[in-house]
Design a protein around this motif. Structure first.
Motif, PDB file in Angstrom:
ATOM      1  N   SER A 154       1.181  25.512   7.839  1.00  0.00           N
ATOM      2  CA  SER A 154       0.401  26.732   7.577  1.00  0.00           C
ATOM      3  C   SER A 154      -0.262  27.243   8.855  1.00  0.00           C
ATOM      4  O   SER A 154      -0.469  28.447   9.008  1.00  0.00           O
ATOM      5  N   VAL A 155      -0.583  26.342   9.786  1.00  0.00           N
ATOM      6  CA  VAL A 155      -1.115  26.767  11.087  1.00  0.00           C
ATOM      7  C   VAL A 155      -0.052  27.574  11.822  1.00  0.00           C
ATOM      8  O   VAL A 155      -0.328  28.657  12.353  1.00  0.00           O
ATOM      9  N   ILE A 156       1.167  27.069  11.838  1.00  0.00           N
ATOM     10  CA  ILE A 156       2.269  27.772  12.506  1.00  0.00           C
ATOM     11  C   ILE A 156       2.553  29.096  11.802  1.00  0.00           C
ATOM     12  O   ILE A 156       2.795  30.121  12.443  1.00  0.00           O
ATOM     13  N   ASP A 157       2.508  29.092  10.489  1.00  0.00           N
ATOM     14  CA  ASP A 157       2.717  30.314   9.723  1.00  0.00           C
ATOM     15  C   ASP A 157       1.696  31.383  10.119  1.00  0.00           C
ATOM     16  O   ASP A 157       2.037  32.558  10.242  1.00  0.00           O
ATOM     17  N   GLY A 158       0.466  30.968  10.344  1.00  0.00           N
ATOM     18  CA  GLY A 158      -0.573  31.908  10.768  1.00  0.00           C
ATOM     19  C   GLY A 158      -0.321  32.510  12.148  1.00  0.00           C
ATOM     20  O   GLY A 158      -0.865  33.557  12.486  1.00  0.00           O
ATOM     21  N   LEU A 159       0.515  31.858  12.928  1.00  0.00           N
ATOM     22  CA  LEU A 159       0.828  32.339  14.279  1.00  0.00           C
ATOM     23  C   LEU A 159       2.078  33.216  14.325  1.00  0.00           C
ATOM     24  O   LEU A 159       2.338  33.875  15.334  1.00  0.00           O
ATOM     25  N   ALA A 160       2.860  33.212  13.268  1.00  0.00           N
ATOM     26  CA  ALA A 160       4.174  33.858  13.279  1.00  0.00           C
ATOM     27  C   ALA A 160       4.122  35.351  13.589  1.00  0.00           C
ATOM     28  O   ALA A 160       5.037  35.878  14.222  1.00  0.00           O
ATOM     29  N   GLU A 161       3.071  36.025  13.173  1.00  0.00           N
ATOM     30  CA  GLU A 161       2.979  37.457  13.462  1.00  0.00           C
ATOM     31  C   GLU A 161       2.742  37.724  14.948  1.00  0.00           C
ATOM     32  O   GLU A 161       3.123  38.765  15.460  1.00  0.00           O
TER      33      GLU A 161
END
Length: 193
Positions: A154-161
């Motif tokens: 979820s940390v990586i997901d938050g960075l995807a944008e």
């Protein structure tokens, strides 16, 4: 104080820096200093978690957070990392060598909760730094097939944008998880949802 500290910890873990504005709390340095010198561990942890709501003294907030991260026990480090993640005032005066301290907390020599709190904090405040994104991805890969994987991903997901590297990793990871030879237990996938 223990119940209040645990409840506040859960609320803060789910929120972002906007939670400081939304909760409309304000504390003075004196309020927090009283908690920080308490003999009661729960009161000290509560003081650390309330630091983002101290008004008018960003240096005190920053120094208290970094002091707990660098010298505190495991629970103090987690509380301080959570406070740093939501404290714009402390983030604004963070130094390069202090970011290095946060990066070092990702190492396997630290406990799982400290590493995860460091990952969440780094992702929140340094997500535009390609080197840090790569470190967070490496950390996430280490957690495959563990109970902490969902939180790390979820940390990586938050960075995807903001990061093509993070976006590419998420696609690669989805393919990895869907590949028959890497299938995990149904409970693992349920935790990701």
């Amino acid at each position: 104080a223990g119940l209040l500290t645990r409840s506040l910890a859960r609320v803060l873990e789910a929120g972002d820096a906007n939670i400081v504005k939304e909760m409309e709390l304000t504390y003075s340095v004196e309020d927090i200093e009283g908690l920080s010198i308490s003999e009661d561990r729960d009161m000290r942890l509560l003081g650390l978690r309330l630091l983002p709501w101290v008004v008018g003294n960003e240096r005190f907030v920053h120094d208290s957070i970094m002091g707990a991260i660098e010298n505190g026990d495991r629970e103090s480090q987690v509380a301080a990392l959570c406070s740093l993640r939501i404290s714009y005032d402390a983030q604004r005066i963070l130094k390069v060598n202090e970011v290095k301290v946060l990066r070092e907390l990702l190492s396997s020599s630290h406990t799982r909760d400290v590493r995860l709190a460091a990952a969440c904090t780094l992702g929140s405040i340094c997500g535009n730094d390609a080197d840090i994104v790569r470190e967070l991805i490496s950390y996430c890969r280490e957690l495959r097939a563990t109970g902490s994987y969902a939180r790390a991903i979820s940390v990586i997901d938050g960075l995807a944008e903001r990061s093509e590297v993070a976006k590419g990793f998420l696609l690669e990871e989805a393919e990895h998880l869907l590949d028959e030879k890497h299938r995990l237990s149904p409970e693992f996938y349920r935790d990701l949802a």
